[in-house]
Design a protein around this motif. Structure first.
Motif, PDB file in Angstrom:
ATOM      1  N   GLY A 106      22.480 -21.944 -34.974  1.00 27.74           N
ATOM      2  CA  GLY A 106      22.160 -20.610 -35.451  1.00 27.74           C
ATOM      3  C   GLY A 106      22.052 -19.587 -34.355  1.00 27.74           C
ATOM      4  O   GLY A 106      21.555 -18.475 -34.586  1.00 27.74           O
ATOM      5  N   GLN A 107      22.511 -19.897 -33.156  1.00 31.97           N
ATOM      6  CA  GLN A 107      22.469 -18.939 -32.060  1.00 31.97           C
ATOM      7  C   GLN A 107      23.845 -18.791 -31.432  1.00 31.97           C
ATOM      8  O   GLN A 107      24.704 -19.664 -31.565  1.00 31.97           O
ATOM      9  CB  GLN A 107      21.467 -19.390 -30.983  1.00 31.97           C
ATOM     10  CG  GLN A 107      21.802 -20.719 -30.346  1.00 31.97           C
ATOM     11  CD  GLN A 107      20.757 -21.150 -29.334  1.00 31.97           C
ATOM     12  OE1 GLN A 107      19.696 -20.562 -29.224  1.00 31.97           O
ATOM     13  NE2 GLN A 107      21.072 -22.200 -28.578  1.00 31.97           N
ATOM     14  N   GLU A 108      24.032 -17.663 -30.746  1.00 32.53           N
ATOM     15  CA  GLU A 108      25.331 -17.399 -30.112  1.00 32.53           C
ATOM     16  C   GLU A 108      25.479 -18.211 -28.830  1.00 32.53           C
ATOM     17  O   GLU A 108      24.518 -18.441 -28.093  1.00 32.53           O
ATOM     18  CB  GLU A 108      25.459 -15.906 -29.797  1.00 32.53           C
ATOM     19  CG  GLU A 108      26.802 -15.524 -29.193  1.00 32.53           C
ATOM     20  CD  GLU A 108      26.899 -14.038 -28.893  1.00 32.53           C
ATOM     21  OE1 GLU A 108      27.492 -13.309 -29.703  1.00 32.53           O
ATOM     22  OE2 GLU A 108      26.356 -13.631 -27.843  1.00 32.53           O
ATOM     23  N   HIS A 109      26.725 -18.645 -28.551  1.00 26.29           N
ATOM     24  CA  HIS A 109      27.038 -19.360 -27.315  1.00 26.29           C
ATOM     25  C   HIS A 109      28.190 -18.647 -26.626  1.00 26.29           C
ATOM     26  O   HIS A 109      29.112 -18.126 -27.282  1.00 26.29           O
ATOM     27  CB  HIS A 109      27.433 -20.814 -27.606  1.00 26.29           C
ATOM     28  CG  HIS A 109      26.299 -21.662 -28.081  1.00 26.29           C
ATOM     29  ND1 HIS A 109      25.401 -22.258 -27.235  1.00 26.29           N
ATOM     30  CD2 HIS A 109      25.916 -22.010 -29.340  1.00 26.29           C
ATOM     31  CE1 HIS A 109      24.514 -22.949 -27.934  1.00 26.29           C
ATOM     32  NE2 HIS A 109      24.803 -22.821 -29.223  1.00 26.29           N
ATOM     33  N   THR A 110      28.151 -18.636 -25.302  1.00 26.39           N
ATOM     34  CA  THR A 110      29.242 -18.084 -24.494  1.00 26.39           C
ATOM     35  C   THR A 110      29.861 -19.222 -23.696  1.00 26.39           C
ATOM     36  O   THR A 110      29.200 -19.841 -22.855  1.00 26.39           O
ATOM     37  CB  THR A 110      28.737 -16.993 -23.547  1.00 26.39           C
ATOM     38  OG1 THR A 110      28.131 -15.943 -24.316  1.00 26.39           O
ATOM     39  CG2 THR A 110      29.880 -16.422 -22.727  1.00 26.39           C
ATOM     40  N   VAL A 111      31.132 -19.495 -23.964  1.00 19.71           N
ATOM     41  CA  VAL A 111      31.816 -20.661 -23.404  1.00 19.71           C
ATOM     42  C   VAL A 111      32.949 -20.188 -22.487  1.00 19.71           C
ATOM     43  O   VAL A 111      33.721 -19.293 -22.846  1.00 19.71           O
ATOM     44  CB  VAL A 111      32.373 -21.565 -24.522  1.00 19.71           C
ATOM     45  CG1 VAL A 111      33.099 -22.769 -23.932  1.00 19.71           C
ATOM     46  CG2 VAL A 111      31.250 -22.021 -25.447  1.00 19.71           C
ATOM     47  N   THR A 112      33.027 -20.829 -21.312  1.00 20.81           N
ATOM     48  CA  THR A 112      34.100 -20.550 -20.353  1.00 20.81           C
ATOM     49  C   THR A 112      35.091 -21.708 -20.367  1.00 20.81           C
ATOM     50  O   THR A 112      34.692 -22.885 -20.349  1.00 20.81           O
ATOM     51  CB  THR A 112      33.541 -20.359 -18.938  1.00 20.81           C
ATOM     52  OG1 THR A 112      32.586 -19.297 -18.951  1.00 20.81           O
ATOM     53  CG2 THR A 112      34.645 -20.020 -17.950  1.00 20.81           C
ATOM     54  N   LEU A 113      36.381 -21.381 -20.359  1.00 19.25           N
ATOM     55  CA  LEU A 113      37.441 -22.385 -20.472  1.00 19.25           C
ATOM     56  C   LEU A 113      38.248 -22.472 -19.182  1.00 19.25           C
ATOM     57  O   LEU A 113      38.465 -21.472 -18.508  1.00 19.25           O
ATOM     58  CB  LEU A 113      38.367 -22.044 -21.640  1.00 19.25           C
ATOM     59  CG  LEU A 113      37.695 -21.904 -23.015  1.00 19.25           C
ATOM     60  CD1 LEU A 113      38.702 -21.429 -24.045  1.00 19.25           C
ATOM     61  CD2 LEU A 113      37.068 -23.229 -23.441  1.00 19.25           C
TER      62      LEU A 113
END
Length: 363
Positions: A106-113
């Motif tokens: 239920g929370q935002e995630h910031t993912v680096t690829l």
């Protein structure tokens, strides 16, 4: 020494795509899609790994779930689930595929690829290299403007990426992975990339030795992939002792996926090892594609507390006794040929010739 990120299986069940809204991600550079089917070897259980990569060495931290997962976008219609990426093409081509990022929290995630080279550790485990050390297929992967993706709560984002194969790339397998990172935690998906051209399956087995004692004895050996394709080896062990054949190991699959150019050191249990003997071990390793290699080594199997000199003395004594018996038989045979056939019969009496009388008279 660089930090190695060990590849582990993901145990998170797939969620239905309809249950999560799809968030469009920034598109990557356009490229022709790769229409290739994976070879039989790539479909083996060892090769079909969706993987989790943890930068933390703490077991408790590694057991925690990041709250999101990365996986290949399913095939047409969403029915064909892919556990890994498979791409193939000749040198100089640009290949394309899509990665799905699923946020189950239920929370935002910031993912680096990023892309990363895959390799074997010394004991055969699969691992990925850090970004600065990825100079092969991992450096060919690009997400364009989608390198950083924000995942709103309970959403699924589809991120396209490309693999640009350099014109001078050598043929064969170039193992890699797509790695997603957030706050030091990493999740990766295997990328099986094959560059067109001649495929060579070749290996060697080296450094055969025996370790341990009693029922805990193991055979140690090193496998080296001398070809340009990934191998799924099988191992058989034959053992011959001074006093007859010794139990070895029937052919069985080696629990390792041996990547091109890699060297791994493995051990195989040897429950049939003798208590006291000098054994000749013959290891035979095969793999699909016609790869085959053998290696041999002579090893002592001695009870605990007995030194090598004592064992050698016992075996030498065991071999000297039969040799002594044979020598005695040979001497007796020679002696019998020199003596009369019947020792109880009287020896013949030789009568001396008569002496002639010298009288001067004619006869």
């Amino acid at each position: 020494m660089p930090v190695l990120h060990t590849l582990l299986r993901l145990g998170v069940p797939l969620l239905a795509a309809a249950a999560l809204p799809t968030v469009p991600a920034p598109p990557a550079a356009a490229a022709p899609p790769a229409a290739a089917a994976p070879p039989a070897a790539a479909a083996s259980p060892a090769a079909a790994w969706a993987v989790a990569v943890s930068a933390s060495a703490a077991p408790a931290a590694a057991a925690e779930e990041p709250g999101w997962r990365a996986e290949p976008v399913s095939g047409s219609g969403g029915s064909a689930v892919r556990p890994y990426f498979y791409l193939a093409g000749p040198p100089g081509t640009v290949l394309e595929d899509r990665l799905a990022l699923v946020n189950t929290t239920g929370q935002e995630h910031t993912v680096t690829l990023r892309g990363a080279d895959a390799h074997n550790t010394a004991d055969g485990a699969l691992a990925v290299r850090p970004a600065r050390e990825s100079t092969d297929a991992g450096s060919w992967i690009s997400f364009g403007a989608g390198t950083t993706v924000k995942l709103p709560p309970r959403t699924r984002a589809v991120v396209p990426f490309t693999v640009t194969v350099p014109p001078a790339s050598p043929p064969g397998d170039h193992p890699a992975a797509v790695v997603a990172t957030e706050a030091g935690r990493e999740v990766g998906v295997r990328v099986h990339l094959r560059v067109g051209g001649p495929a060579l399956a070749a290996l060697t087995v080296e450094d055969v030795a025996v370790r341990g004692r009693g029922a805990g004895r193991v055979v140690s050996y090193t496998l080296v992939n001398r070809g340009n394709v990934t191998l799924a080896p099988r191992l058989a062990i034959r053992a011959e002792g001074r006093f007859g054949e010794v139990a070895g190991r029937a052919p069985r699959a080696v629990p390792v996926e041996l990547l091109p150019g890699r060297r791994v050191t493995l051990t195989e249990p040897w429950p049939g090892a003798p208590v006291l003997d000098r054994v000749e071990l013959i290891l035979t390793v095969t793999a699909p594609g016609g790869a085959r290699a053998t290696a041999a080594a002579s090893v002592w199997c001695l009870p605990g507390g007995i030194s090598g000199r004592t064992g050698a003395g016992l075996l030498a004594l065991g071999g000297a006794i039969p040799a002594a018996l044979v020598l005695v038989r040979i001497r007796r045979s020679r002696r019998a040929r020199r003596e009369p056939a019947d020792a109880s019969a009287p020896a013949p009496v030789r009568t001396p010739a008569p002496d002639h009388e010298l009288t001067g008279a004619s006869r």
